[in-house]
Each structure stands twice: as structure tokens, then as C-alpha cells.
Scaffold this active site. Sequence first.
Site, PDB file in Angstrom:
ATOM      1  N   ASN A   1       0.842  -1.193   0.000  1.00 37.33           N
ATOM      2  CA  ASN A   1       0.000   0.000   0.000  1.00 37.33           C
ATOM      3  C   ASN A   1       0.885   1.255   0.000  1.00 37.33           C
ATOM      4  O   ASN A   1       1.657   1.488   0.931  1.00 37.33           O
ATOM      5  CB  ASN A   1      -0.880  -0.077   1.263  1.00 37.33           C
ATOM      6  CG  ASN A   1      -1.802   1.100   1.391  1.00 37.33           C
ATOM      7  OD1 ASN A   1      -1.381   2.238   1.235  1.00 37.33           O
ATOM      8  ND2 ASN A   1      -3.052   0.807   1.683  1.00 37.33           N
TER       9      ASN A   1
ATOM     10  N   GLY B   1       0.187   4.385   0.360  1.00 35.71           N
ATOM     11  CA  GLY B   1      -0.105   5.314   1.458  1.00 35.71           C
ATOM     12  C   GLY B   1       0.609   4.921   2.732  1.00 35.71           C
ATOM     13  O   GLY B   1       1.178   5.765   3.436  1.00 35.71           O
ATOM     14  N   LYS B   2       0.594   3.621   3.020  1.00 33.79           N
ATOM     15  CA  LYS B   2       1.276   3.146   4.240  1.00 33.79           C
ATOM     16  C   LYS B   2       2.782   3.340   4.127  1.00 33.79           C
ATOM     17  O   LYS B   2       3.439   3.732   5.087  1.00 33.79           O
ATOM     18  CB  LYS B   2       0.963   1.669   4.474  1.00 33.79           C
ATOM     19  CG  LYS B   2      -0.416   1.453   5.040  1.00 33.79           C
ATOM     20  CD  LYS B   2      -0.607   0.008   5.421  1.00 33.79           C
ATOM     21  CE  LYS B   2      -2.068  -0.248   5.720  1.00 33.79           C
ATOM     22  NZ  LYS B   2      -2.384  -1.667   5.813  1.00 33.79           N
TER      23      LYS B   2
ATOM     24  N   ASP C   1      -1.351  -4.806  11.096  1.00 35.29           N
ATOM     25  CA  ASP C   1      -2.675  -5.339  10.847  1.00 35.29           C
ATOM     26  C   ASP C   1      -3.650  -4.465  11.607  1.00 35.29           C
ATOM     27  O   ASP C   1      -3.354  -4.040  12.730  1.00 35.29           O
ATOM     28  CB  ASP C   1      -2.781  -6.807  11.279  1.00 35.29           C
ATOM     29  CG  ASP C   1      -3.954  -7.497  10.590  1.00 35.29           C
ATOM     30  OD1 ASP C   1      -4.216  -7.200   9.413  1.00 35.29           O
ATOM     31  OD2 ASP C   1      -4.632  -8.320  11.223  1.00 35.29           O
TER      32      ASP C   1
ATOM     33  N   GLY D   1     -12.198   2.827   3.800  1.00 35.32           N
ATOM     34  CA  GLY D   1     -12.820   1.801   4.636  1.00 35.32           C
ATOM     35  C   GLY D   1     -14.076   2.288   5.348  1.00 35.32           C
ATOM     36  O   GLY D   1     -14.983   2.863   4.728  1.00 35.32           O
TER      37      GLY D   1
ATOM     38  N   HIS E   1      -5.638   5.267  15.253  1.00 29.24           N
ATOM     39  CA  HIS E   1      -5.011   4.042  15.746  1.00 29.24           C
ATOM     40  C   HIS E   1      -3.636   3.832  15.095  1.00 29.24           C
ATOM     41  O   HIS E   1      -2.656   3.536  15.756  1.00 29.24           O
ATOM     42  CB  HIS E   1      -5.929   2.849  15.479  1.00 29.24           C
ATOM     43  CG  HIS E   1      -6.433   2.752  14.062  1.00 29.24           C
ATOM     44  ND1 HIS E   1      -6.867   3.843  13.345  1.00 29.24           N
ATOM     45  CD2 HIS E   1      -6.530   1.698  13.195  1.00 29.24           C
ATOM     46  CE1 HIS E   1      -7.227   3.476  12.130  1.00 29.24           C
ATOM     47  NE2 HIS E   1      -7.029   2.170  12.013  1.00 29.24           N
ATOM     48  N   ARG E   2      -3.571   4.022  13.762  1.00 25.16           N
ATOM     49  CA  ARG E   2      -2.308   3.768  13.053  1.00 25.16           C
ATOM     50  C   ARG E   2      -1.246   4.803  13.414  1.00 25.16           C
ATOM     51  O   ARG E   2      -0.087   4.454  13.645  1.00 25.16           O
ATOM     52  CB  ARG E   2      -2.560   3.742  11.532  1.00 25.16           C
ATOM     53  CG  ARG E   2      -1.425   3.143  10.738  1.00 25.16           C
ATOM     54  CD  ARG E   2      -1.819   2.878   9.290  1.00 25.16           C
ATOM     55  NE  ARG E   2      -2.939   1.964   9.192  1.00 25.16           N
ATOM     56  CZ  ARG E   2      -4.197   2.318   8.960  1.00 25.16           C
ATOM     57  NH1 ARG E   2      -4.511   3.582   8.766  1.00 25.16           N
ATOM     58  NH2 ARG E   2      -5.156   1.425   8.914  1.00 25.16           N
TER      59      ARG E   2
HETATM   60  P1  IMP Z   1      -5.305  -3.186   6.948  1.00 26.18           P
HETATM   61  O1  IMP Z   1      -5.031  -4.531   7.522  1.00 26.18           O
HETATM   62  O2  IMP Z   1      -4.645  -2.085   7.716  1.00 26.18           O
HETATM   63  O3  IMP Z   1      -5.040  -3.114   5.476  1.00 26.18           O
HETATM   64  O4  IMP Z   1      -6.870  -2.877   7.131  1.00 26.18           O
HETATM   65  C1  IMP Z   1      -7.841  -3.871   7.183  1.00 26.18           C
HETATM   66  C2  IMP Z   1      -9.215  -3.265   7.028  1.00 26.18           C
HETATM   67  O5  IMP Z   1      -9.606  -2.616   8.251  1.00 26.18           O
HETATM   68  C3  IMP Z   1      -9.339  -2.199   5.963  1.00 26.18           C
HETATM   69  O6  IMP Z   1      -9.576  -2.760   4.695  1.00 26.18           O
HETATM   70  C4  IMP Z   1     -10.537  -1.411   6.468  1.00 26.18           C
HETATM   71  O7  IMP Z   1     -11.740  -2.086   6.163  1.00 26.18           O
HETATM   72  C5  IMP Z   1     -10.343  -1.467   7.978  1.00 26.18           C
HETATM   73  N1  IMP Z   1      -9.551  -0.307   8.451  1.00 26.18           N
HETATM   74  C6  IMP Z   1      -8.332  -0.326   9.045  1.00 26.18           C
HETATM   75  N2  IMP Z   1      -7.908   0.910   9.332  1.00 26.18           N
HETATM   76  C7  IMP Z   1      -8.880   1.741   8.896  1.00 26.18           C
HETATM   77  C8  IMP Z   1      -9.006   3.171   8.885  1.00 26.18           C
HETATM   78  O8  IMP Z   1      -8.139   3.945   9.322  1.00 26.18           O
HETATM   79  N3  IMP Z   1     -10.146   3.637   8.344  1.00 26.18           N
HETATM   80  C9  IMP Z   1     -11.123   2.851   7.823  1.00 26.18           C
HETATM   81  N4  IMP Z   1     -11.053   1.528   7.788  1.00 26.18           N
HETATM   82  C10 IMP Z   1      -9.928   0.962   8.326  1.00 26.18           C
END
Ligand code: IMP
Length: 197
Positions: free
Chosen positions: A11, A13-14, A70, A154, A181-182
Amino acid sequence: MTRRVVLASSNAGKLREFSNLLAGLDFDVVAQGDLGIESADEPHLTFLENALAKARHASECSGLPALADDSGLCVAALLGAPGVRSARFAGPTADDAANNAELLRRLQEHDDRRAHYTCVLVAVASADDPEPLVADARWQGEILQSPRGSGGFGYDPLFLVPSRGCSAAELPAEEKNRISHRGQALRELVRQLAVWR
Ligand code: IMP
């Protein structure tokens, strides 16, 4: 000396977020996709186990130290769902709109709208590192009755941030990165990486 680290995500963005926050620490972050590494499976029941599996896989394939994350949405009335299944809540090929619709459907009968996002970040020095660094954080909110805003991704249009009185999709990106959170977990991981062996 600059240290090369592989990020177990493709990703863009990440990658940008990680690179920016690690800028002061002399890490050169490279996305696993740029090294030809396929995504690992995420078969586990917890964010931590999935993040660890991703980091170990990326490290094993690259021979480099690895970072992985995650994350997902946990809703109190749904006993923590969608949780680790957040990306595919409405089915294996579901998009954000379908997942949001599924969330609203499941919450129809519930007055309790409390929810939080959670993020777990892991760093391993090698594929079999017995002492991974782990940083996690939660972002508390509530699930709205209908979507608001067009930013983020999301579940953001449905995620009310009570302290700001708006949805996560209505927050400017920098503000979301600062309080999410991130963002919180990344800053915690950076503190730990600063004294990493
Ligand atoms: P990932 O594992 O960080 O790629 O995220 C898994 C899933 O969690 C994403 O596809 C979203 O559905 C949800 N998610 C995680 N972080 C966010 C956020 O900051 N905003 C909205 N949805 C999130």
C-alpha cells in the site's frame, strides 16, 4: 549507517506514512511488492498473529528486517466483529461500500453504537526473531446511522469521532494521521525502533 527495512505491505499510502515517521531514524523502507514478494496469508484470529505472520514472511523472503501492520474495526455490539475480517466483512471480494452497508445492516437492531479501530505493528530483526517489537493502539468512536464525508477509506464515513463531532472521513488527512489508531501505534513503534539492536 542507513538500515534497509522491508514493509510487509504494498500500500503506497502506508509506505509514505512509515517512511515519513521513520525519517529521523536512518531507516530506508522498501515495500515488499518492490522486491517481488507476494502478500502473506492472514488466517489468524488476532491482529497480532496476522501482523507477526506478515512480518516473518517478508523477512524470510527478503533476508531483511521487516515491519508489518494489521488493523481493523471492532464493534462492541457485534462482539468485536468485523475485527480481523474488516476488509472482507461482506464477502471475499467486498469493497468499502459493501462492507459499510453490511455493518449498518448488522447494527440495525442495536442502540449500542460503540466501536474502535485497532492497529498492531510489529518489527522483526529476522524471520525467526524471538523478540519482535510490538506496538498497538486503539481509536475510540461510534458507528453513525448513515455515511458522512468523503475522505479516508474503509469504514471512515461511518466512524464518528466524538471528540471532533465529525466522522473520520470528514477529518483532514493530517488530523486523522495524528490521532488515529495507526498514527498512535506508529509513533509508539518509532520510540521502540530508536533503541533497536
Ligand atoms: P489493513 O489490515 O490495515 O489493510 O486494514 C484492514 C481493514 O480494516 C481495511 O480494509 C478497512 O476495512 C479497515 N480499516 C483499518 N484501518 C482503517 C481506517 O483507518 N479507516 C477505515 N477503515 C480501516
